[in-house]
Design a protein around this motif. Sequence first.
Motif, PDB file in Angstrom:
ATOM      1  N   GLY A 163       0.682  -1.340   0.013  1.00 24.62           N
ATOM      2  CA  GLY A 163       0.215   0.100   0.114  1.00 24.62           C
ATOM      3  C   GLY A 163       0.954   1.322  -0.048  1.00 24.62           C
ATOM      4  O   GLY A 163       0.465   2.228  -0.692  1.00 24.62           O
ATOM      5  N   VAL A 164       1.921   1.364   0.822  1.00 22.59           N
ATOM      6  CA  VAL A 164       2.691   2.334   0.916  1.00 22.59           C
ATOM      7  C   VAL A 164       3.534   2.547  -0.519  1.00 22.59           C
ATOM      8  O   VAL A 164       3.673   3.567  -1.012  1.00 22.59           O
ATOM      9  N   MET A 165       4.008   1.551  -0.985  1.00 20.90           N
ATOM     10  CA  MET A 165       4.738   1.622  -2.473  1.00 20.90           C
ATOM     11  C   MET A 165       3.623   2.140  -3.278  1.00 20.90           C
ATOM     12  O   MET A 165       3.977   2.912  -4.243  1.00 20.90           O
ATOM     13  N   LEU A 166       2.409   1.683  -3.448  1.00 21.28           N
ATOM     14  CA  LEU A 166       1.345   2.138  -4.503  1.00 21.28           C
ATOM     15  C   LEU A 166       1.243   3.647  -4.407  1.00 21.28           C
ATOM     16  O   LEU A 166       0.961   4.363  -5.157  1.00 21.28           O
ATOM     17  N   VAL A 167       0.891   4.060  -3.097  1.00 17.34           N
ATOM     18  CA  VAL A 167       0.630   5.533  -2.879  1.00 17.34           C
ATOM     19  C   VAL A 167       2.062   6.371  -3.157  1.00 17.34           C
ATOM     20  O   VAL A 167       1.673   7.411  -4.130  1.00 17.34           O
ATOM     21  N   LEU A 168       3.111   5.724  -3.027  1.00 14.71           N
ATOM     22  CA  LEU A 168       4.507   6.689  -3.496  1.00 14.71           C
ATOM     23  C   LEU A 168       4.416   6.698  -4.953  1.00 14.71           C
ATOM     24  O   LEU A 168       4.829   7.626  -5.460  1.00 14.71           O
ATOM     25  N   MET A 169       4.303   5.356  -5.686  1.00 17.97           N
ATOM     26  CA  MET A 169       4.335   5.400  -6.997  1.00 17.97           C
ATOM     27  C   MET A 169       3.419   6.348  -7.516  1.00 17.97           C
ATOM     28  O   MET A 169       3.423   6.897  -8.580  1.00 17.97           O
ATOM     29  N   GLY A 170       2.196   6.568  -7.027  1.00 16.76           N
ATOM     30  CA  GLY A 170       1.214   7.331  -7.605  1.00 16.76           C
ATOM     31  C   GLY A 170       1.489   8.725  -7.474  1.00 16.76           C
ATOM     32  O   GLY A 170       1.019   9.926  -8.451  1.00 16.76           O
ATOM     33  N   LEU A 171       1.938   9.076  -6.161  1.00 21.34           N
ATOM     34  CA  LEU A 171       2.321  10.727  -5.963  1.00 21.34           C
ATOM     35  C   LEU A 171       3.702  10.927  -6.872  1.00 21.34           C
ATOM     36  O   LEU A 171       3.755  12.054  -7.389  1.00 21.34           O
ATOM     37  N   LEU A 172       4.447   9.938  -7.348  1.00 18.66           N
ATOM     38  CA  LEU A 172       5.719  10.327  -8.154  1.00 18.66           C
ATOM     39  C   LEU A 172       5.185  10.220  -9.744  1.00 18.66           C
ATOM     40  O   LEU A 172       6.066  10.454 -10.597  1.00 18.66           O
ATOM     41  N   LYS A 173       3.958   9.762  -9.898  1.00 19.69           N
ATOM     42  CA  LYS A 173       3.430   9.705 -11.247  1.00 19.69           C
ATOM     43  C   LYS A 173       4.219   8.744 -12.003  1.00 19.69           C
ATOM     44  O   LYS A 173       4.454   8.679 -13.217  1.00 19.69           O
ATOM     45  N   LEU A 174       4.612   7.596 -11.428  1.00 16.90           N
ATOM     46  CA  LEU A 174       5.291   6.589 -12.132  1.00 16.90           C
ATOM     47  C   LEU A 174       4.659   5.538 -12.946  1.00 16.90           C
ATOM     48  O   LEU A 174       5.029   4.848 -13.701  1.00 16.90           O
ATOM     49  N   GLY A 175       3.106   5.627 -13.072  1.00 16.64           N
ATOM     50  CA  GLY A 175       2.212   4.867 -13.755  1.00 16.64           C
ATOM     51  C   GLY A 175       2.452   5.327 -15.266  1.00 16.64           C
ATOM     52  O   GLY A 175       2.178   4.310 -16.151  1.00 16.64           O
ATOM     53  N   THR A 176       3.010   6.294 -15.498  1.00 16.06           N
ATOM     54  CA  THR A 176       3.470   6.632 -17.125  1.00 16.06           C
ATOM     55  C   THR A 176       4.482   5.765 -17.807  1.00 16.06           C
ATOM     56  O   THR A 176       4.660   5.745 -18.807  1.00 16.06           O
ATOM     57  N   LEU A 177       5.401   5.151 -16.664  1.00 15.31           N
ATOM     58  CA  LEU A 177       6.539   4.352 -17.202  1.00 15.31           C
ATOM     59  C   LEU A 177       5.956   2.983 -17.642  1.00 15.31           C
ATOM     60  O   LEU A 177       6.934   2.221 -18.493  1.00 15.31           O
ATOM     61  N   ILE A 178       4.660   2.540 -17.822  1.00 12.45           N
ATOM     62  CA  ILE A 178       4.125   1.424 -18.276  1.00 12.45           C
ATOM     63  C   ILE A 178       4.153   1.567 -19.730  1.00 12.45           C
ATOM     64  O   ILE A 178       4.543   0.400 -20.498  1.00 12.45           O
ATOM     65  N   ARG A 179       4.634   2.722 -20.387  1.00 11.96           N
ATOM     66  CA  ARG A 179       4.461   2.601 -21.863  1.00 11.96           C
ATOM     67  C   ARG A 179       5.854   2.247 -22.324  1.00 11.96           C
ATOM     68  O   ARG A 179       5.898   2.043 -23.530  1.00 11.96           O
ATOM     69  N   PHE A 180       6.779   2.198 -21.412  1.00  9.87           N
ATOM     70  CA  PHE A 180       8.133   1.502 -21.899  1.00  9.87           C
ATOM     71  C   PHE A 180       8.182   0.088 -21.854  1.00  9.87           C
ATOM     72  O   PHE A 180       8.811  -0.536 -22.317  1.00  9.87           O
ATOM     73  N   VAL A 181       7.050  -0.503 -21.480  1.00 12.99           N
ATOM     74  CA  VAL A 181       7.006  -2.026 -21.237  1.00 12.99           C
ATOM     75  C   VAL A 181       6.348  -2.630 -22.465  1.00 12.99           C
ATOM     76  O   VAL A 181       5.113  -2.328 -22.676  1.00 12.99           O
ATOM     77  N   PRO A 182       6.965  -3.528 -23.309  1.00 10.71           N
ATOM     78  CA  PRO A 182       6.334  -3.808 -24.422  1.00 10.71           C
ATOM     79  C   PRO A 182       5.084  -4.584 -24.241  1.00 10.71           C
ATOM     80  O   PRO A 182       4.965  -5.478 -23.061  1.00 10.71           O
ATOM     81  N   TYR A 183       4.021  -4.481 -25.184  1.00 11.74           N
ATOM     82  CA  TYR A 183       2.798  -5.070 -25.045  1.00 11.74           C
ATOM     83  C   TYR A 183       3.041  -6.818 -24.916  1.00 11.74           C
ATOM     84  O   TYR A 183       2.508  -7.421 -24.028  1.00 11.74           O
ATOM     85  N   THR A 184       4.050  -7.379 -25.713  1.00  7.60           N
ATOM     86  CA  THR A 184       4.221  -8.729 -25.557  1.00  7.60           C
ATOM     87  C   THR A 184       4.834  -9.160 -24.288  1.00  7.60           C
ATOM     88  O   THR A 184       4.406 -10.406 -23.937  1.00  7.60           O
ATOM     89  N   MET A 185       5.380  -8.497 -23.727  1.00  6.36           N
ATOM     90  CA  MET A 185       6.028  -8.542 -22.198  1.00  6.36           C
ATOM     91  C   MET A 185       4.843  -8.815 -21.161  1.00  6.36           C
ATOM     92  O   MET A 185       4.871  -9.709 -20.456  1.00  6.36           O
ATOM     93  N   THR A 186       4.017  -7.898 -21.190  1.00  6.44           N
ATOM     94  CA  THR A 186       2.726  -8.035 -20.160  1.00  6.44           C
ATOM     95  C   THR A 186       1.888  -9.277 -20.838  1.00  6.44           C
ATOM     96  O   THR A 186       1.290 -10.130 -19.887  1.00  6.44           O
ATOM     97  N   LYS A 187       1.699  -9.613 -21.943  1.00  9.27           N
ATOM     98  CA  LYS A 187       0.899 -10.739 -22.293  1.00  9.27           C
ATOM     99  C   LYS A 187       1.681 -11.908 -21.783  1.00  9.27           C
ATOM    100  O   LYS A 187       1.147 -12.845 -21.424  1.00  9.27           O
ATOM    101  N   CYS A 188       2.973 -12.073 -21.860  1.00  8.59           N
ATOM    102  CA  CYS A 188       3.874 -13.004 -21.402  1.00  8.59           C
ATOM    103  C   CYS A 188       3.576 -13.394 -19.961  1.00  8.59           C
ATOM    104  O   CYS A 188       3.584 -14.272 -19.562  1.00  8.59           O
ATOM    105  N   ILE A 189       3.691 -12.121 -19.251  1.00  8.57           N
ATOM    106  CA  ILE A 189       3.329 -12.301 -17.987  1.00  8.57           C
ATOM    107  C   ILE A 189       1.940 -12.852 -17.420  1.00  8.57           C
ATOM    108  O   ILE A 189       2.072 -13.743 -16.522  1.00  8.57           O
ATOM    109  N   CYS A 190       0.862 -12.378 -18.029  1.00  7.23           N
ATOM    110  CA  CYS A 190      -0.271 -12.835 -17.716  1.00  7.23           C
ATOM    111  C   CYS A 190      -0.536 -14.415 -18.062  1.00  7.23           C
ATOM    112  O   CYS A 190      -1.131 -14.992 -17.435  1.00  7.23           O
TER     113      CYS A 190
END
Length: 99
Positions: A47-74
Motif C-alpha cells: 500500500g505504501v509503495m502504491l501511494v508513493l508510486m502514484g504521488l511520483l506519477k510512475l504509472g506513466t512508465l508502463i508505456r516503456f514495457v512492451p505489450y508482448t511482455m505484459t501478455k507473457c506475464i499474464c
Amino acid sequence: MAGFLIAFLGGSRVQISGPTAAFATIVAGIVATDGMEGLVAATIIAGVMLVLMGLLKLGTLIRFVPYTMTKCICMKTRMTSGSSWRQRLSTSGAPSPSS
C-alpha cells in the motif's frame, strides 16, 4: 461486496475489480511461508509503495514495457495457476479420469 464497489466507483474502463490469479497465488505463498503476520506486513508495504508510486506519477512508465511482455506475464500467471489447481485436484482423493 468490495469488488462491486470498486467496479461501481472505479475511474477507468480497464480497471480490474476482482481477485486475479496472480494475487491469489502471491497471497497463498506469503501465508504459507510467513503466516498472517507476513500477509499484513506485505499488504502495508504494498500500500505504501502504491501511494508513493502514484504521488511520483510512475504509472506513466508502463508505456516503456512492451505489450508482448505484459501478455507473457499474464500467460505465465495463468499457466502457474492452472497447474497448481490441477495438482490439488489430482491429490485431493477425487477419482482420476483414468480410473
